[in-house]
Design an enzyme around this catalytic site. Sequence first.
Site, PDB file in Angstrom:
ATOM      1  N   TYR A 117       0.837  -1.196   0.000  1.00 42.56           N
ATOM      2  CA  TYR A 117       0.000   0.000   0.000  1.00 42.56           C
ATOM      3  C   TYR A 117       0.878   1.255   0.000  1.00 42.56           C
ATOM      4  CZ  TYR A 117      -3.640  -3.313   1.311  1.00 42.56           C
ATOM      5  OH  TYR A 117      -4.501  -4.374   1.330  1.00 42.56           O
ATOM      6  N   ASN A 123     -13.258  -0.016  -5.168  1.00 36.52           N
ATOM      7  CA  ASN A 123     -13.174  -0.527  -6.540  1.00 36.52           C
ATOM      8  C   ASN A 123     -14.247  -1.557  -6.834  1.00 36.52           C
ATOM      9  OD1 ASN A 123     -12.086  -1.233  -9.096  1.00 36.52           O
ATOM     10  ND2 ASN A 123     -11.230  -3.053  -8.128  1.00 36.52           N
ATOM     11  N   GLU A 173      -0.848 -17.893  -8.599  1.00 37.31           N
ATOM     12  CA  GLU A 173      -0.011 -17.127  -9.535  1.00 37.31           C
ATOM     13  C   GLU A 173       1.466 -17.395  -9.307  1.00 37.31           C
ATOM     14  OE1 GLU A 173      -3.005 -13.275  -9.932  1.00 37.31           O
ATOM     15  OE2 GLU A 173      -1.097 -13.054  -8.923  1.00 37.31           O
ATOM     16  N   CYS A 204      -6.598  -6.312  -7.273  1.00 39.63           N
ATOM     17  CA  CYS A 204      -6.359  -5.746  -5.943  1.00 39.63           C
ATOM     18  C   CYS A 204      -5.841  -6.789  -4.954  1.00 39.63           C
ATOM     19  CB  CYS A 204      -7.618  -5.074  -5.422  1.00 39.63           C
ATOM     20  SG  CYS A 204      -9.138  -5.946  -5.784  1.00 39.63           S
ATOM     21  N   HIS A 205      -5.899  -8.055  -5.304  1.00 33.98           N
ATOM     22  CA  HIS A 205      -5.370  -9.094  -4.400  1.00 33.98           C
ATOM     23  C   HIS A 205      -3.843  -9.075  -4.383  1.00 33.98           C
ATOM     24  CE1 HIS A 205      -5.581 -10.959  -8.389  1.00 33.98           C
ATOM     25  NE2 HIS A 205      -4.582 -11.713  -8.017  1.00 33.98           N
TER      26      HIS A 205
END
Length: 105
Positions: A26, A49, A85, A56-57
């Site tokens: 952040y 959002n 991922e 956003c993860h």
Amino acid sequence: MGGEPPFARRVLDLVRQVPAGRVVSYGQVADLLGAPGRAREVGWALAGNRDPAIPCHRVVNRRGELSGGHAFGHPMVQRALLEDEGVAFDGDGRIDLARFRWEPD
DNA sequence: AAAGTGACGCATT
DNA sequence: TAATGCGCCACTT
């Protein structure tokens, strides 16, 4: 002419550039936008959002921990997305930012 | 209008 | 390294 786009818009625009398998903090996002110290606003921007195209993860706190977990319904949901991922978590449920932190070119 | 809250971060202990 | 306190700013009550 309108001034610059809203802060929230710039946050989402930057986060959208984060590739899969990488994360940003952040505070890093705030700093990249020229707004050091406004990490909390970054969180609010992501909370507001609605666009699923915004990954956003991939935004975590400065220690590599998941803060927005509850916003996904459960922290495990966000963790599963990241692990899928290729992002690895240590025994304390934290990410090694030295390895997975993304930085713009 | 004032106080409380929060998807954070840093300095100090 | 972890825990605590404070700063930060927008939003809510």
